[in-house]
Structures are given as C-alpha cells and as structure tokens.
Design an enzyme around this catalytic site. Sequence first.
Site, PDB file in Angstrom:
ATOM      1  CD  GLU A 174      -3.225  -1.077   1.926  1.00 23.95           C
ATOM      2  OE1 GLU A 174      -3.303  -0.207   2.799  1.00 23.95           O
ATOM      3  OE2 GLU A 174      -4.134  -1.918   1.723  1.00 23.95           O
ATOM      4  CD  GLU A 306      -3.685  -6.085   2.864  1.00 26.17           C
ATOM      5  OE1 GLU A 306      -4.562  -5.361   3.361  1.00 26.17           O
ATOM      6  OE2 GLU A 306      -2.462  -5.876   3.007  1.00 26.17           O
TER       7      GLU A 306
HETATM    8  O1  AHR Z   1      -5.325  -6.056   6.727  1.00 19.25           O
HETATM    9  C1  AHR Z   1      -5.260  -4.906   7.497  1.00 19.25           C
HETATM   10  C2  AHR Z   1      -4.597  -3.736   6.789  1.00 19.25           C
HETATM   11  O2  AHR Z   1      -5.367  -3.350   5.701  1.00 19.25           O
HETATM   12  C3  AHR Z   1      -3.248  -4.013   6.181  1.00 19.25           C
HETATM   13  O3  AHR Z   1      -2.224  -3.876   7.113  1.00 19.25           O
HETATM   14  C4  AHR Z   1      -3.138  -2.959   5.137  1.00 19.25           C
HETATM   15  O4  AHR Z   1      -2.306  -3.342   4.063  1.00 19.25           O
HETATM   16  C5  AHR Z   1      -4.561  -2.702   4.724  1.00 19.25           C
HETATM   17  O5  AHR Z   1      -4.865  -1.369   4.713  1.00 19.25           O
END
Ligand code: AHR
Length: 498
Positions: A174, A306
């Site tokens: 990110e 994610e």
């Molecule tokens: O999964 C939780 C968080 O969500 C992670 O650390 C991040 O990459 C995303 O914003």
Amino acid sequence: MGVSIHIDGARPGVTINKNIYGHFSEHLGRCIYGGIFVGKDSPIPNVNGMRTDVVEALKKLEVPVLRWPGGCFADEYHWQDGVGPQESRKRMVNTNWGGVVEDNSFGTHEFLELCRQLGCEPYINANVGSGSVREMAEWVEYLNSDGDSSVVKQRWANGQKDAWGVKYLGIGNESWGCGGNMRPEYYADEFRRFSTFCRDYGKNKLYRIACGPSDDDLRWTEVLMKQAGRHFDALTLHSYTIPSGKWKDKGEATVFDEERYYQTLERANRMEKLVTDHCAIIDRVERELAKREGEKVHRVDLIVDEWGCWHEVEKGTNPGFLYQQNTMRDAMVAALTLNIFNRHADRVVMANIAQMVNVLQSVILTEGDDMLLTPTYHVFDLYRRHMDASLLDCAVFADSLPGSVKQVSASASLRDGEITLTAANLHMTDAVDVDITVDGVDVKDVTARAISGDAHDMNTFEDKEKVVIRPLTAIRRTASGFTVTLPACSVAEIRVRG
Ligand code: AHR
C-alpha cells in the site's frame, strides 16, 4: 424464474492456481502472537512455538501460500530485528496496530518454520516505506543465498544451513497509503530501484510483486504499468468489503438487517469489475509497450493479496486489533469472491484472505487455549478441490437479488476425472431448486455437502458447531441432469462423477 446452471464438462480451460486459496498473516492484534505463535515455553500445546490446534486445522485446508509480515506493518519492519537469539531481539512499538510492544520473537526463521509445518509457500512482503535498498537486498540474500558472505554466515549462526529459496517477494505494501503515501510515478521509480538489487540466487528465481492499486484506482495501475511494468511479475489489488461502504461507520459483524445483508453482497460483487478493469489496463499497456519496443508481450499477473469483510471491531476489544466475529454473511462473501477468482483464473494467480487468525475475516478465532473454526473456514474447505483443477465454463441463469447480484453464485472445475461445482444460494430466506446440466459427461454419481443457516449464524466459544459442513442430500436426477435444492443462505460443494 427457477435457477439453472449449465456446465461445459467437455472443454477444460485454464488451471485454477491453487494460490487463489492463499492467506495473509500480519503482526496485527492476535493474528501472529496468541493466534498462531505462542512460543516454545507456552502451556498451550505447540511445535517450535506454533499452536498445534491451529496448525492442524490449517493443514486440513491445504493452505498453499502465506503472506507475511504485513500489511502496513511490513513498511515498518526491519528484518534484522527479528533474527538471532530471542533475548537480544529488539523491541519496538507497533504504531500501526494498537500501539502494543512488538518483541520480534516471531521473525524470519519462525515464519519459515510455520510455512514448513503448513506445507505452504512463503510470500514475504518487504519494506520500501521506511527501509533501505541494502536492507531489502540483504534480506533476500539471507533467505536465498548459499554464497560465502557475512549475511549467509549470520543465517548459519542462527541455525539455518540451507537457503530457504523464497520465491514470492512483495516490494512495498500500500505504497499509496500506509506504505509511504507515494504517487504512482514515484513508487514506480522506487520499485525499479529496490527490485534491481533483489537478486536471484542459485536456481531460485524471484517472483517480483509490485504494490498495485486500492479498489478502483485505475490510474495507479496505468502509471505503474507504463513506468515499471517490465520489471515485475505481478501487481497486487487490495479490496475490502465494507458493508455500509463507509470507513467511519462500517457496521457490526453480527448485527445487520436484510437491507445491509444484500448491500454487503453488492459490495463484495464489485470484485468482478475490479479484476476485469485492472486486467484490461494491464493487457492494453503491455501490448502498447511490446509494440513500441518491438518485443514480446511480457505477462503481468494480478494478485489480490488483501480481500474480505471489514466490520467494526467486537465491543470491548482493542480497536487497533481488528478482531471481528464471522457469520454466514461473511461465508456468502467468501463464496461469491472465490467463485469470481476461479472464473478469472486466467489472470488472477494468487489471492490472500485478510487475515488468517483473529483479524478481520479470519478462518480461525482463538481465546486462550481454545479455538474455533468460522463459517469462512468451511467455505475454504468446500472449495478445496478447485486448487490446481481445470476451470470449466459454468453459466448461471438466475434472477437478481435486491441489487444486481444473482441469487446463485457458482464456479466449476475438473480434477482427476471429477467435476466440482461450488454454488452459493445468496438468498437470505428462500431455498431454491437449481437445475444442473453437464455437457460432455454422462453423469453417474452426484454427492454434495454444504453449510447453511440463518445469515446471522456464527460459531462462538459457547457453541462452536452452530455452523458445520453437513451432507446435502436433496439431489434428484432429471432427464437432462440433476436438481439440487440449496437451502437459504447456503454454500455447497457438489461433486459430479461420470
Ligand atoms: O489487513 C489490514 C490492513 O489493511 C493491512 O495492514 C493494510 O495493508 C490494509 O490497509
């Protein structure tokens, strides 16, 4: 209108990469500490510090790949702090997640021991945001080199003779947000610089993963592809299902009405368009680059590393720990999303649900020495046979629920002469008869198993088996195939043998 599914069993398509069924474990809340790792001296039964109950449950899912150490934590993680004798490891405050002390007792060796116990591939996400090029390069050397260098000797001194041969390397997480608030132009240059010094050692060829977009940030994908697309194997997509669509008022995991239930599915279903749109850009830019430079098209894959539901934390828990319960609604989101990934198996090569234990849409929750399997765990169990199977074309004819999502979500694959159809009846209250026909196969035998219940059903430490997989016997042969009755709010694995 009734629901019908038509499977083309005669023309097996691409292989569904088993890594679509991957997981994510971050130094966040009780995911690693307490959920997976308790240390060798814990009274909780463990092997080399890993909870035996959790590892055994995960082994049943045949976890193919595990991402670590973050997430946002990755861009604050300095790998040298987590190797060497436990007593001399550095302590830090986990500023992203709850402000708790991170004692670094779970580091590189422990993560690779966990992967060994699970029998899965490691996917390491390295630090761009607050790390240096040298630090990342030396981590790769520590992991993968057998050369005569001080870094390799340090690994030997820490008890690991052989290189691990880690293939999957994420370069930043990110980077448009918690990983450094970069612009895509800047990150593209940073990616090129960092990745240059991450070497291939011996026969191990790194698979370089670039930080891709959040949700529908198509510009990020376009710029990154144009400026660095020739330097990576895959880029990532992060997309969470926030039922209300509002970060500030996400809503509770276990309390929701019918309107919010269908809204949740509608939001989860955006994954279809996100994957399609980002892949269209990747393909177009690649073709343009290849034409301009007179070269072959370089294939860039998509990794959704994610995904999952993000609700408010459970009342009374640390807001920075992201601990949430998991109901049949979450199971519906998992079923719908995994069907989307299967159907896009030509482009989606990996996905990692966030997160494995005790954080966001987990497959396992723990409390002290106790453990339970969530409805989402059972979806992963029901979908296991898709791993490395050949995708089959599977057309679903069904009305839409309130919104645009069809009542039944499905995907199908072929493995070892057997067809697996996974189908979810997303209707909150109504069962449905699904007429299924299969081209190219003389159907001889059909068996099915499923989870079902009220959308609010969940497993708790007082009732751990409210949601479990049960045989589904409502199957009738028809002239053209067979009919299965899917209960309201259910996910089924239907196995068809010719
Ligand atoms: O999964 C939780 C968080 O969500 C992670 O650390 C991040 O990459 C995303 O914003």
